[in-house]
Each structure stands twice: as structure tokens, then as C-alpha cells.
Motif scaffolding. Structure first.
Motif, mmCIF file in Angstrom:
data_model
loop_
_atom_site.group_PDB
_atom_site.id
_atom_site.type_symbol
_atom_site.label_atom_id
_atom_site.label_comp_id
_atom_site.label_asym_id
_atom_site.label_seq_id
_atom_site.Cartn_x
_atom_site.Cartn_y
_atom_site.Cartn_z
ATOM 1 N N GLU A 40 -64.156 -26.987 54.645
ATOM 2 C CA GLU A 40 -65.505 -26.598 54.216
ATOM 3 C C GLU A 40 -66.620 -27.384 54.901
ATOM 4 O O GLU A 40 -67.793 -27.044 54.740
ATOM 5 C CB GLU A 40 -65.616 -26.747 52.700
ATOM 6 N N THR A 44 -71.527 -24.613 56.207
ATOM 7 C CA THR A 44 -72.969 -24.372 56.303
ATOM 8 C C THR A 44 -73.386 -24.153 57.757
ATOM 9 O O THR A 44 -74.279 -23.351 58.045
ATOM 10 C CB THR A 44 -73.749 -25.556 55.704
ATOM 11 N N TYR A 200 -70.351 -29.421 52.041
ATOM 12 C CA TYR A 200 -71.484 -28.570 52.442
ATOM 13 C C TYR A 200 -72.686 -29.406 52.876
ATOM 14 O O TYR A 200 -73.267 -29.186 53.941
ATOM 15 C CB TYR A 200 -71.882 -27.650 51.292
ATOM 16 N N GLY A 339 -78.195 -25.350 45.835
ATOM 17 C CA GLY A 339 -77.330 -26.487 46.130
ATOM 18 C C GLY A 339 -77.164 -27.407 44.938
ATOM 19 O O GLY A 339 -76.055 -27.872 44.640
#
Length: 522
Positions: A40, A44, A200, A339
Motif C-alpha cells: 500500500e 497514493t 498512504y 484521510g
């Protein structure tokens, strides 16, 4: 405790696999932590690359020659955002389809070779996907397209869902009773989410500070190399050669009994195709109702387990995307607001898995162990006290139902939230409901004999993958058709689907779980 249910040779065989300087229950945690962080970390960056690529090929005005506008109006044009949302949906579909295709081979290869080689193979696929992406930066247009296709293929075949399945198999292998199993699976899932927690933000910070998309994929590749070395050098095998031999013999007997008898060459291609389909779809053959060999009664437990995983993922699969869309479109949340919301849900999930679930196992589960059910002996049940065994999974069923009720309450309350603090608190409640994940695996694993628990986990998670894939279409359609008129409709549909999933939980009878027959010498 369920340890009383295991035969002496099963207990000794499993205990032998926990010896060493680092126990398997601890050695697996760095694997799942680094694995999720590596998977991950570039997410982004990938989403930004995708958006900017769409902006480049679909400029706002015909003839516009400045299309690479980071944060500019071009990337907020409705047509671009629509194509972007479609691209995200296709990406999610590829990931869920890859998981569905891989569950069967993962089950088959892990039963033949063990869990450790499958872990290593998945890590190599992840490493290959990062290398394909890195090589695409300096390639020509044709080579770049080929490398990106290879990246999409390898990343979908080695997604986070596949890692979760193998880690669940590993956790079930190294435990001998329900108490330890639920706790170990809870820690494994908690370590997994903990690895994704900073991914992220960290990926975005690295890309912003270095002003290069190349760096974050390089770091992800380095993490894959570290993880591969750790698996080879440190991680012990959880599925013993003896268990693999026994399971392989049972599988071959089942496949032989169901194979068509033919001698002509014209059937060769058909048989090869059947072998491939069997490798992919074999776990599904465990889900239909079957007759218990000891009682000759129809056993629906595995069927209801599969229905539970299907329905729960049918609602959950697209729920976070629907929530983020609702917050963005209806409540005007910005990316940083989303977020914070996701971080709050993730932190509460980690707390639930590392602290709350183990505490419930330690202090609440003994209340359920007091309930007895008869042991089967020679095809007949006995009611005498010496031949009774403790209840196995009623505790897990109640905890899973409680977790889903928390999620349902949180989702239905979002449209009534009047402040961002209230939304944040609702997402904390949503995250605490994550306790349902490890207990649902325990429920499934208790349905079959220990050597077949990995197969059953593959089967129910294949059913879950089907539900997650359909969720993208089902809830996505509901959201797109009601977002401008009745935006909260998707939450009510989600609640109804998960209520049905809770109903299937209570169709799972504790008496139908796997209980070894008592020895005739007793």
C-alpha cells in the motif's frame, strides 16, 4: 477447551512445529506487517499517476497543450473525474478477480508444498510488479504499455487478499484450540492493518519530498526483497510434511472418484482443461451441503459459512468507497478530511484486534465453554459427562454479530451526524467492529478436520471474493442512482445486506462443527 478435541498425535505434531528460537505466532507478524506496508505504500502515488495520465489524454479544451496540471482545473473537470472513477472501479475489479482466481491455486500449492513456499512466491510476484513499474519509466511507448500490462497482471495475482488468505492459513495451522486461534488470527490481522496504517501518508510524503514517483516504488521493491529474505531465513513452516501427505491422498481420492472414465485421445484436451478448472475451483466443492459420515445427517455448517462470507462481502466490499463518496459529495469533505476519517477507523481497528478481541477471548469466552454438547462415538451420540466436549464457536458467532451491528449502527448514523467530530466518532465505532474478522475465520476453521482448514478458508474466501466483486456493481449502482436525490439509501441497503449476513451466522450450528470421534477403546 477445543484442545481436548484433538487426538494425541495431532497435538504432538502441531506442538513440534512451534519449537525454535522464535515461535511461529510471532515470526509471522513481521511478514504481514511488511507485506501490507509494501503493497500500500505506492497506492497514493499510483492514484495520482492514474489521474494525471487521464488529464493528459483528456484535456479540458480541444487543443489544450498544457495538460499535465498537478492540482489544476484540468483534473477536476467532470468528464475527467468520471473516467477516473471508472478506472478505479476497473482496478478494484481486477484485484478481486485476481484474488478469486488465485485462491484455488494457493490452496492447492500450499497443501502440496506448504505455506512458506506460497508466501515466497507471492512476494516474488509483488517484487516483479514493482520492477515492471520501475522499468516502464524509461521505456518507449510500446514497451511501456507491455510493462504496465505485466504490472497490472502481477499485482492482481499477488494482492493483499491473497496474502491475507495465506496468513490466515498459517495462523490456523499453528494453533490447537479456539482460544489461541482467535487470538493469533486477531494479532495477525492487527499487524496487517498496522502495516497499512502509515502506508498512504508515508507514500504521499515520500513522493512529495522527492518529487519523483520512482522513489516510492523503489522502496516498495526493497521491502519485498527484505521480506523474501526473512521468509527464507526465519519463518518456520506451519504445515508439516505428514499433514501435506495425508491431505494430498484425500484430495487425489476425491478427484479420482469424480473423474470420467475414458480411454480415447479425444478426451485428453478436455481432461487437461478439467484439471486446470479443478485447481482453481476445487475449494468451491467443499461448500455444498454434505452428509456427516458419523451421524448420516445432512450437515449445512460449511454451506452457511460460505453464505455468510458471500453476504458480508456483498455489503462490505464497496462500503468504504460509498462512504468516502458520500462524505465528499454530500458533506464536502476534502482529501485530508477523508484521510483523518480513514486513519481514525484504522487506529480503532488496530486497537480492537490487538487489545479488545484478545481480552474478550480471555475473559468472556470461558462463559461459553461451560456449555456442553455430546461427543459422537461409533455413529451414536452419548450424553454421559465423561464423553461430552465443550462448545466450540458460539462465542465467535456472537462476537461476529456484535461487530457487524457496530458497523451497521455507524453507517446508518453517518447521515445524521452534525459535525466532523461526530463522523470521526462513528468511524471509530466502525473500526472497533473489525473484531468480526478473526472470529469468522475461527468459525470456518472449526468446521473441518485440522488438515483441511486451509482448504475451507480458501473456499469461504472465494465466496467472499464473489460477493466483493458483485458489491462493486450492486452498491455502486445504488450509489450512482441515488446520490443526487436520496444519498443515504446506500447505507440502508448496506445495513439490510449485513443483517442478512448476521442471520446466516445464527444458522451455523455448533453441533455440526468438526469433532473427532471417540476411540472405541475408551
Amino acid at each position: 477447551m477445543e484442545s481436548d478435541l484433538l487426538l494425541p498425535d495431532q497435538v504432538s505434531g502441531r506442538a513440534a512445529r512451534t519449537s525454535g528460537w522464535l515461535s511461529p505466532s510471532l515470526s509471522i507478524l513481521p511478514v504481514v506487517f511488511i507485506g501490507r506496508l509494501s503493497a500500500e505504500l505506492p497506492m497514493t502515488t499510483f492514484l495520482d499517476i492514474l489521474l494525471q495520465a487521464i488529464c493528459r489524454f483528456y484535456p479540458v479544451e480541444p487543443g489544450h497543450d498544457s495538460t499535465w496540471l498537478e492540482g489544476g482545473d484540468a483534473c477536476r473537470e467532470p468528464r475527467v473525474l468520471h473516467i477516473y472513477s471508472v478506472a478505479i472501479t476497473v482496478y478494484v475489479f481486477l484485484q478481486t478477480s485476481g484474488a478469486f482466481i488465485m485462491y484455488g491455486p494457493i490452496s492447492g500449492f500450499s497443501s502440496k508444498l506448504g505455506r512458506k513456499p506460497v508466501f515466497f512466491a507471492l512476494i516474488l510476484l509483488c517484487l516483479a510488479s514493482n520492477i515492471f513499474m520501475l522499468l516502464s519509466w524509461k521505456s518507449t511507448a510500446g514497451i511501456k504499455a507491455l510493462l504496465l500490462c505485466l504490472w497490472a497482471l502481477s499485482s492482481s495475482l499477488a494482492g493483499t487478499a491473497q496474502f491475507d488468505l495465506v496468513s490466515d492459513m498459517y495462523g490456523v495451522d499453528i494453533t490447537v484450540n479456539s482460544n489461541d486461534r482467535t487470538t493469533v488470527l486477531s494479532f495477525i490481522k492487527g499487524a496487517t492493518l498496522l502495516g497499512g496504517l502509515p502506508a498512504y501518508a508515508l507514500g504521499g510524503i515520500i513522493t512529495r519530498q522527492t518529487r519523483s514517483d520512482f522513489v516510492v516504488y523503489s522502496i516498495s521493491a526493497i521491502l519485498d526483497v527484505i521480506m523474501a529474505a526473512y521468509v527464507c531465513a526465519v519463518l518456520p513452516e506451519s504445515f508439516s510434511p505428514e499433514d501435506r501427505r495425508r491431505l494430498r491422498e484425500e484430495q487425489e481420492a476425491e478427484q479420482t472418484s469424480s473423474s470420467p472414465v475414458s480411454t480415447g485421445r479425444r478426451y485428453a484436451t478436455l481432461l487437461r482443461l478439467r484439471a486446470i478448472l479443478w485447481e482453481i475451483l476445487y475449494p468451491f466443492t467443499l461448500l455444498p451441503p454434505h452428509r456427516d459420515s458419523s451421524t448420516n445427517q445432512l450437515n449445512l455448517r460449511i454451506f452457511w459459512c460460505g453464505m455468510y462470507f458471500f453476504l458480508s462481502n456483498l455489503g462490505f466490499g464497496y462500503s468504504l468507497y460509498a462512504l468516502m463518496t458520500y462524505l465528499t459529495v454530500v458533506l464536502n469533505y476534502k482529501p485530508d478530511d477523508n484521510g483523518y476519517v480513514l486513519t481514525a477507523a484504522s487506529v480503532s481497528s488496530v486497537f480492537s484486534l490487538f487489545v479488545l478481541t484478545p481480552c474478550m477471548v480471555k475473559y468472556v469466552r470461558p462463559l461459553f465453554n461451560a456449555r456442553k454438547i455430546p461427543r459422537v462415538q461409533n455413529g451414536e451420540t452419548t450424553d454421559g459427562t465423561p464423553d461430552t466436549v465443550p462448545s466450540g464457536t458460539q462465542f465467535e458467532i456472537h462476537i461476529a454479530a456484535m461487530g457487524w451491528m457496530m458497523d451497521i449502527v455507524a453507517m446508518l448514523s453517518v447521515p445524521f451526524a452534525r459535525s466532523r467530530v461526530q463522523v470521526l466518532l462513528l468511524l471509530v465505532l466502525y473500526g472497533i467492529g473489525t473484531c468480526r474478522i478473526p472470529v469468522s475465520r475461527t468459525i470456518a476453521a472449526a468446521s473441518v478436520e485440522p488438515i483441511r482448514s486451509g482448504e475451507l478458508l480458501s473456499a469461504v474466501q472465494m465466496a467472499g471474493a464473489v460477493g466483493a466483486t458483485l458489491s462493486t456493481v450492486f452498491l455502486g449502482f445504488v450509489l450512482s442512482t441515488t446520490i443526487s436525490t436520496h444519498p443515504s439509501t446506500v447505507f440502508w441497503v448496506y445495513a439490510m445486506v449485513e443483517a442478512m449476513a448476521i442471520g446466516t451466522l445464527y444458522c451455523i450450528r455448533d453441533e455440526d462443527r468438526y469433532i473427532p470421534q471417540a476411540s472405541t477403546e475408551e
